[in-house]
Design a protein around this motif. Structure first.
Motif, PDB file in Angstrom:
ATOM      1  N   TYR A  56      40.576  42.671  41.081  1.00  0.00           N
ATOM      2  CA  TYR A  56      41.728  41.769  41.093  1.00  0.00           C
ATOM      3  C   TYR A  56      41.391  40.390  40.516  1.00  0.00           C
ATOM      4  O   TYR A  56      42.163  39.455  40.667  1.00  0.00           O
ATOM      5  N   VAL A  94      44.117  39.165  38.104  1.00  0.00           N
ATOM      6  CA  VAL A  94      45.520  39.220  38.510  1.00  0.00           C
ATOM      7  C   VAL A  94      46.225  37.924  38.093  1.00  0.00           C
ATOM      8  O   VAL A  94      45.694  36.832  38.283  1.00  0.00           O
ATOM      9  N   SER A 130      45.328  45.067  48.575  1.00  0.00           N
ATOM     10  CA  SER A 130      44.320  44.459  47.711  1.00  0.00           C
ATOM     11  C   SER A 130      43.356  43.554  48.466  1.00  0.00           C
ATOM     12  O   SER A 130      42.458  42.978  47.858  1.00  0.00           O
ATOM     13  N   VAL A 147      47.924  43.347  37.596  1.00  0.00           N
ATOM     14  CA  VAL A 147      46.564  43.573  37.088  1.00  0.00           C
ATOM     15  C   VAL A 147      46.685  43.985  35.629  1.00  0.00           C
ATOM     16  O   VAL A 147      47.305  45.013  35.326  1.00  0.00           O
ATOM     17  N   ILE A 170      43.564  50.515  42.415  1.00  0.00           N
ATOM     18  CA  ILE A 170      44.264  49.286  42.791  1.00  0.00           C
ATOM     19  C   ILE A 170      45.520  49.561  43.608  1.00  0.00           C
ATOM     20  O   ILE A 170      46.183  48.627  44.044  1.00  0.00           O
TER      21      ILE A 170
END
Length: 493
Positions: free
Chosen positions: A11, A14, A282, A354, A365
Motif C-alpha cells: 500500500y 496508494v 489493509s 493501489v 490487497i
C-alpha cells in the motif's frame, strides 16, 4: 541514512483521487450545528446527511447512484423535535439507520423500498421513524451499532452515560456511567469491548456486559476534543487529540497499558479535530482533519504507524464518512472510498487506489470483507456470546456472482506470483502454479550466461585468427576502453 531506506509495502503507493463533479452530490443543506460530529455516514447503498431543516431536526438519505444536483425539495427523515446530531447505519441491514438528537431521543428508521429523491410530488412525503428509544435526559451526541451482534446499539449523551439498546425490543440493556461528557466511542471487532474518550481527558475501555471499565488512563492533555477508533480485530485502538500546546497528536494503545505504545506522536499545529477511520483489510489508519482538506493515511506495522501518504485538497471538510469494504470497487483496485463535505452544500467521493495494471483479481490487497450476516443475535450477545461475523470473498464480487460467504478466519489463496517462492503449490490452483517457479528458475539464467560466454570466446578467437586486417574496428574499441585517446586525436582519426 534513515531517509534512504524504502519500506516494502503493498500500500506504499496508494493515492487518493477526487471525483468529477457529475458524480458528486450538489445542492445539499448540510447541518451547521457546532456539535463535534462527522455529519455524514455511508454504506454501499445510501448516504445519510445531517440536514439543516427548520421545524425540528431532520436528516436526508441519498441513494449513492443518484449523483449530481439534488432536487430543491426532497423527502427528509423527520421526527425529532431538535437538531439531529449523529446517525449510524446498521452493519447487517443497509436500509436500517439510527439517529441521535438534541431532544435526548434515539430513533430507528427504515428506508422505504424503492426510495428515491426524484419524485413527481410537489411536496415529497417525509419518512417517519419505526421505533423510538427514550431514556437519556440530555442530548444524544453519538450513536454506534455493534459490529458483530444483531440489533445492538450504543448511544452516548450529555447525561454522561452510554446506553446499550436492543433495537428489536426497544429496551435498554446496559448502562456505562462516565464522569464527564463522552466525546467519542468505538467497538472492537467481536463487539465485546467499547473504548470511549471524554471531556475529563480520560480514556476508558469497557467490558460492556459487566458495565465496568477494564482500562482507564489519562489521554491527550489538550483542552480540545479527542477521538478514538478501535483497530478492528487487533487488540489495539488509536486516539487523536491535542497536547497542552494545542498540537495535534496521535497515539496507539493496548488495553491495560497505562501509557500509549511509543508515546504521543505530534502531527502538526492545525486547530481542527482529527477524525480517525480504520480499514481492517489493509491495516491502514486514515486521519481526516476537520477544517482542512487533507487526509493522511498510515499503515500499522510492528506496533507502529508508518506514514504512507497524504491526500491534499484546497477544499476543507467539516464531515467525512468511509464506505464499508464490501462496497468498494475491486475492478479499479480501490481499497477505500471516502465521502467528504465541501462548503456545507456539496459531498465529494474520494477514491483511494493501489496503482496496478492487472486484468485479474488482486487477492493480496483484497482480503475477505465483513458481510451482512451477524455473528450472533442480540439475546446471544446479552447472554455473553462472542465471535466475529462471517466474511465474504471479494473475488466473488469481482466476478459479478453472488457474494461467497467464508469463515471469519478465512485466508485467501495467494496469486501465482505471490506463491512462486513457496515449496509447495497453493491448493485449489491446479497445475499452472508449480510451473511458475520453473519459468523464473536457474535454467534460463544459465542459458543466458552460456550464450554470453560463447560469444565472448568467439570474439577473441576471431581477433587472433584475423590479425589486424579483419579486426581493426574491434582493436580500436578495446584500445579506447583501456587507454582513452585525446578528443582531438580521435576526431582526426
Amino acid at each position: 541514512m534513515a531517509g534512504r531506506f524504502v519500506r516494502a509495502s503493498k500500500y506504499r503507493h496508494v493515492y487518493g483521487k477526487s471525483t468529477r463533479k457529475e458524480f458528486c452530490y450538489d445542492n445539499l443543506h448540510i447541518s451547521r450545528n457546532a456539535w463535534d460530529t462527522n455529519l455524514v455516514k455511508v454504506n454501499p447503498e445510501y448516504l445519510s446527511v445531517n440536514w439543516d431543516a427548520g421545524g425540528g431536526g431532520a436528516f436526508a438519505v441519498i441513494p449513492l447512484q443518484e449523483t449530481g444536483k439534488v432536487p430543491d425539495l426532497i423527502p427528509l427523515f423527520r421526527g425529532h423535535t431538535a437538531t439531529v446530531l449523529d446517525t449510524d447505519w446498521n452493519p447487517f441491514n443497509d436500509r436500517v439507520i439510527a439517529s441521535g438528537s438534541e431532544d435526548g431521543k434515539v430513533f430507528i428508521w427504515q428506508v422505504p423500498e424503492g426510495f428515491t429523491l426524484h419524485t413527481d410530488a410537489e411536496e415529497p412525503a417525509d419518512v417517519h421513524p419505526v421505533s423510538k428509544l427514550a431514556g437519556h435526559s440530555r442530548k444524544v451526541g453519538q450513536v454506534l451499532f455493534n459490529p458483530a451482534a444483531e440489533n445492538i446499539l450504543a448511544s452516548a449523551a450529555g447525561d454522561f452515560t452510554v446506553k446499550l439498546w436492543d433495537i428489536g425490543t426497544g429496551q435498554s440493556t446496559h448502562l456505562l456511567k462516565h464522569g464527564d461528557l463522552v466525546q467519542s466511542l468505538s467497538w472492537n471487532a467481536p463487539g465485546s469491548l467499547l473504548v470511549t474518550t471524554s471531556r475529563d481527558k480520560k480514556i476508558r475501555v469497557w467490558d460492556v456486559r459487566k458495565e465496568t471499565p477494564i482500562h482507564e488512563s489519562p489521554g491527550h492533555a489538550g483542552a480540545k476534543n479527542s477521538r478514538t477508533v478501535w483497530m478492528g480485530e487487533h487488540n489495539r485502538f488509536a486516539t487523536t487529540g491535542f497536547s497542552r500546546m494545542s498540537e495535534r497528536q496521535i497515539a496507539l494503545w493496548e488495553p491495560g497499558r497505562p501509557e500509549p505504545i511509543g508515546g504521543f506522536t505530534m502531527l502538526d499545529s492545525i486547530s481542527g479535530v482529527c477524525m480517525p477511520f480504520w480499514d481492517d483489510g489493509s491495516n491502514c489508519l486514515y486521519l481526516a482533519g476537520k477544517g482542512d482538506g487533507n487526509i493522511r493515511y498510515f499503515e500499522y506495522v510492528n506496533d507502529k504507524f508508518e506514514f504512507l501518504s497524504e491526500y491534499k485538497s484546497a477544499e476543507p471538510q467539516r464531515g467525512i464518512a468511509f464506505c464499508p469494504r464490501r462496497g468498494i470497487n475491486v475492478h479499479e483496485n480501490e481499497v477505500m472510498r471516502a465521502y467528504k463535505t465541501v462548503n456545507d452544500t456539496y459531498i465529494e467521493p474520494i477514491s483511494f487506489t493501489v496503482p496496478r495494471r492487472a486484468e485479474t483479481f488482486q487477492s493480496d490487497i483484497f482480503p475477505p470483507a465483513t458481510g451482512l450476516k451477524p455473528a450472533m443475535s442480540a439475546q446471544e450477545w446479552i447472554d455473553g456470546k462472542e465471535g466475529l461475523p462471517p466474511k465474504i470473498d471479494l473475488e466473488s464480487v469481482y466476478e459479478g456472482t453472488a457474494p461467497k460467504e467464508v469463515p471469519a478466519d478465512y485466508k485467501p489463496t495467494p496469486t501465482p506470483a505471490a506463491a512462486a517462492p513457496a515449496a509447495k503449490p497453493a491448493p485449489k490452483k491446479g497445475e499452472p502454479e508449480p510451473s511458475a517457479p520453473v519459468a523464473r528458475g536457474p535454467p534460463p539464467s544459465m542459458k543466458v550466461q552460456q550464450a554470453s560466454m560463447s560469444s565472448m570466446a568467439n570474439k577473441f578467437k576471431d581477433e587472433d585468427a584475423e590479425d589486424d586486417e579483419g579486426s581493426s574496428d574491434d582493436g580500436s574499441s578495446f584500445e579506447q576502453v583501456q587507454r582513452p585517446q585525446p578528443r582531438g586525436a580521435a576526431a582526426a582519426a
